[in-house]
Design a protein around this motif. Structure first.
Motif, PDB file in Angstrom:
ATOM      1  N   LYS A  14       0.760  -1.149  -0.096  1.00 47.01           N
ATOM      2  CA  LYS A  14       0.092  -0.087   0.026  1.00 47.01           C
ATOM      3  C   LYS A  14       0.910   1.086  -0.030  1.00 47.01           C
ATOM      4  N   SER A  15       2.295   1.140   0.369  1.00 46.11           N
ATOM      5  CA  SER A  15       3.022   2.291   0.109  1.00 46.11           C
ATOM      6  C   SER A  15       3.320   2.893  -1.149  1.00 46.11           C
ATOM      7  N   ASN A  16       3.592   4.105  -1.180  1.00 44.14           N
ATOM      8  CA  ASN A  16       3.733   4.719  -2.508  1.00 44.14           C
ATOM      9  C   ASN A  16       5.308   4.604  -2.821  1.00 44.14           C
ATOM     10  N   LEU A  17       6.145   4.250  -1.826  1.00 39.91           N
ATOM     11  CA  LEU A  17       7.429   4.245  -1.844  1.00 39.91           C
ATOM     12  C   LEU A  17       7.737   2.817  -2.079  1.00 39.91           C
ATOM     13  N   ARG A  18       8.017   2.252  -3.151  1.00 39.82           N
ATOM     14  CA  ARG A  18       8.381   0.661  -3.216  1.00 39.82           C
ATOM     15  C   ARG A  18       9.916   0.320  -4.204  1.00 39.82           C
ATOM     16  N   ARG A  19      10.356  -0.785  -3.726  1.00 37.54           N
ATOM     17  CA  ARG A  19      11.574  -1.061  -4.154  1.00 37.54           C
ATOM     18  C   ARG A  19      11.378  -1.780  -5.748  1.00 37.54           C
ATOM     19  N   ILE A  20      12.160  -1.570  -6.588  1.00 36.17           N
ATOM     20  CA  ILE A  20      12.067  -1.846  -8.006  1.00 36.17           C
ATOM     21  C   ILE A  20      11.964  -3.469  -7.910  1.00 36.17           C
ATOM     22  N   LYS A  21      12.640  -4.276  -7.168  1.00 34.37           N
ATOM     23  CA  LYS A  21      12.733  -5.495  -6.836  1.00 34.37           C
ATOM     24  C   LYS A  21      11.309  -6.123  -6.481  1.00 34.37           C
ATOM     25  N   ASP A  22      10.317  -5.240  -5.735  1.00 35.06           N
ATOM     26  CA  ASP A  22       9.389  -5.732  -5.318  1.00 35.06           C
ATOM     27  C   ASP A  22       8.131  -5.587  -6.396  1.00 35.06           C
ATOM     28  N   ILE A  23       8.369  -4.497  -7.170  1.00 33.86           N
ATOM     29  CA  ILE A  23       7.566  -4.134  -8.265  1.00 33.86           C
ATOM     30  C   ILE A  23       7.719  -5.364  -9.368  1.00 33.86           C
ATOM     31  N   ALA A  24       8.901  -5.675  -9.714  1.00 38.01           N
ATOM     32  CA  ALA A  24       9.285  -6.890 -10.339  1.00 38.01           C
ATOM     33  C   ALA A  24       8.795  -8.001 -10.060  1.00 38.01           C
ATOM     34  N   ARG A  25       8.622  -8.365  -8.841  1.00 34.51           N
ATOM     35  CA  ARG A  25       7.827  -9.530  -8.336  1.00 34.51           C
ATOM     36  C   ARG A  25       6.358  -9.726  -8.316  1.00 34.51           C
ATOM     37  N   ASN A  26       5.868  -8.583  -8.042  1.00 35.06           N
ATOM     38  CA  ASN A  26       4.535  -8.340  -7.677  1.00 35.06           C
ATOM     39  C   ASN A  26       3.716  -7.904  -8.937  1.00 35.06           C
ATOM     40  N   SER A  27       4.106  -7.058  -9.876  1.00 33.49           N
ATOM     41  CA  SER A  27       3.719  -6.214 -10.982  1.00 33.49           C
ATOM     42  C   SER A  27       3.730  -6.757 -12.171  1.00 33.49           C
ATOM     43  N   GLN A  28       4.777  -7.923 -12.560  1.00 33.76           N
ATOM     44  CA  GLN A  28       4.903  -8.183 -13.742  1.00 33.76           C
ATOM     45  C   GLN A  28       4.112  -9.334 -14.233  1.00 33.76           C
ATOM     46  N   LYS A  29       3.831  -9.544 -15.459  1.00 32.49           N
ATOM     47  CA  LYS A  29       3.156 -10.882 -15.791  1.00 32.49           C
ATOM     48  C   LYS A  29       4.349 -12.135 -15.633  1.00 32.49           C
ATOM     49  N   SER A  30       3.714 -13.061 -15.548  1.00 33.37           N
ATOM     50  CA  SER A  30       4.753 -14.376 -15.528  1.00 33.37           C
ATOM     51  C   SER A  30       5.225 -14.638 -16.875  1.00 33.37           C
ATOM     52  N   PRO A  31       6.350 -15.317 -16.952  1.00 31.74           N
ATOM     53  CA  PRO A  31       6.936 -15.668 -17.994  1.00 31.74           C
ATOM     54  C   PRO A  31       6.066 -16.255 -19.257  1.00 31.74           C
ATOM     55  N   LYS A  32       5.346 -17.161 -18.589  1.00 33.71           N
ATOM     56  CA  LYS A  32       4.478 -18.147 -19.353  1.00 33.71           C
ATOM     57  C   LYS A  32       3.290 -17.030 -20.080  1.00 33.71           C
ATOM     58  N   LEU A  82       7.231  -1.942 -15.143  1.00 33.00           N
ATOM     59  CA  LEU A  82       8.446  -1.723 -15.677  1.00 33.00           C
ATOM     60  C   LEU A  82       9.034  -2.265 -17.124  1.00 33.00           C
ATOM     61  N   GLY A  83       8.158  -2.526 -17.859  1.00 33.44           N
ATOM     62  CA  GLY A  83       8.192  -2.772 -19.391  1.00 33.44           C
ATOM     63  C   GLY A  83       8.677  -4.227 -19.513  1.00 33.44           C
ATOM     64  N   ILE A  84       8.470  -5.466 -18.554  1.00 29.51           N
ATOM     65  CA  ILE A  84       8.802  -6.446 -19.031  1.00 29.51           C
ATOM     66  C   ILE A  84       8.071  -7.103 -19.851  1.00 29.51           C
ATOM     67  N   THR A  85       6.811  -7.015 -19.627  1.00 28.79           N
ATOM     68  CA  THR A  85       5.728  -7.462 -20.517  1.00 28.79           C
ATOM     69  C   THR A  85       5.520  -6.868 -21.904  1.00 28.79           C
ATOM     70  N   THR A  86       5.863  -5.450 -21.825  1.00 23.06           N
ATOM     71  CA  THR A  86       5.953  -4.753 -22.729  1.00 23.06           C
ATOM     72  C   THR A  86       7.028  -5.276 -23.917  1.00 23.06           C
ATOM     73  N   ALA A  87       8.012  -5.492 -23.410  1.00 22.05           N
ATOM     74  CA  ALA A  87       9.488  -5.977 -24.047  1.00 22.05           C
ATOM     75  C   ALA A  87       8.878  -7.357 -24.979  1.00 22.05           C
TER      76      ALA A  87
END
Length: 256
Positions: free
Chosen positions: A70-88, A112-117
């Motif tokens: 719920k915090s507006n301050l977030r580590r990139i590693k946490d965003i990468a873990r929680n907000s990106q679609k799975s590889p599958k 972070l652009g992983i799915t976009t990539a």
């Protein structure tokens, strides 16, 4: 959501339930295709590096927010873990774009652009318009596209309620759209209706997290029942929609 998943597991069919040649080919050649592409390696290497990235950024969130942080301050590693679609899932989107040779791609929710990539590397001829509300997140995504050598992405930053309509006015058609920007009923339906004006016979829309909340389940029901939605496919994690007017209106729940 556990009940929804159990219901999905017991309801999901496979290629033996599909009589349409279009759907049979889509299921066997795209949905259940496990072949890998060279482009996957670079994107997944970047994902691994982001999962270790301790940098902190301030999030501007115009959507439903995170159920986890719920915090507006977030580590990139946490965003990468929680907000990106799975590889599958991301690789499924890659295959859809490549299989149908889509060129005009809309990505509603860059993060972070992983799915976009994955969307961008599916076809070098494609143009990907990706929308991100948070300037700091968008800045990290731009860095990631540069690291991957991706040049066919235009990132549009700001409130999607404003930026989407502006971009649609400059767009003749949408071939593929991924909706992952706002997990609430009203905005999801609003974005669907706006993008629908640019959809054509061969367009594919994909909606993320269709069981995320009661609002998203309601939105998915609305989309399934919409007169222009002829083929809808529920694979639990996302809902897939085609607008093929020559196909009879059908809804499928399929194993993924």
């Amino acid at each position: 959501m556990i009940f929804d998943y159990l219901k999905y597991i017991f309801s999901a069919g496979n290629e033996h339930d599909l009589h349409s040649p279009f759907l049979f080919d889509f299921y066997t050649k795209v949905l259940k295709n496990s072949e890998t592409a060279e482009a996957f390696k670079a994107v997944e290497a970047l994902r691994k590096s982001l999962l270790k990235d301790e940098r902190t950024i301030e999030i501007t969130d115009f959507g439903a927010g995170s159920k986890i942080n719920k915090s507006n301050l977030r580590r990139i590693k946490d965003i990468a873990r929680n907000s990106q679609k799975s590889p599958k899932l991301a690789q499924l989107f890659f295959r859809i774009i490549r299989y149908f040779n889509y060129n005009q791609i809309f990505d509603l929710g860059t993060s972070l652009g992983i799915t976009t990539a994955y969307l961008a590397t599916a076809s070098s001829a494609a143009k990907v318009c990706t929308f991100e509300g948070c300037p700091q997140t968008a800045a990290v995504a731009i860095q990631n596209f540069e690291k991957l050598g991706i040049t066919n992405v235009e990132i549009i930053t700001g409130d999607l309620n404003e930026t989407l309509q502006n971009q649609l006015q400059q767009t003749n058609q949408i071939d593929f759209a991924f909706f992952d920007a706002n997990h609430r009923y009203e905005p999801t339906i609003d974005y669907f209706e706006k993008c629908l004006a640019k959809a054509h016979e061969d367009t594919c829309f994909v909606f993320d997290d269709i069981y995320w909340s009661e609002g998203m389940k309601k939105a998915w029901d609305y989309i399934k029942c919409h007169p222009r939605s002829t083929i809808t496919i529920d694979i639990f994690y996302v809902g897939i929609v085609f607008f093929r007017c020559k196909q009879p209106k059908q809804h499928f729940i399929l194993k993924f």
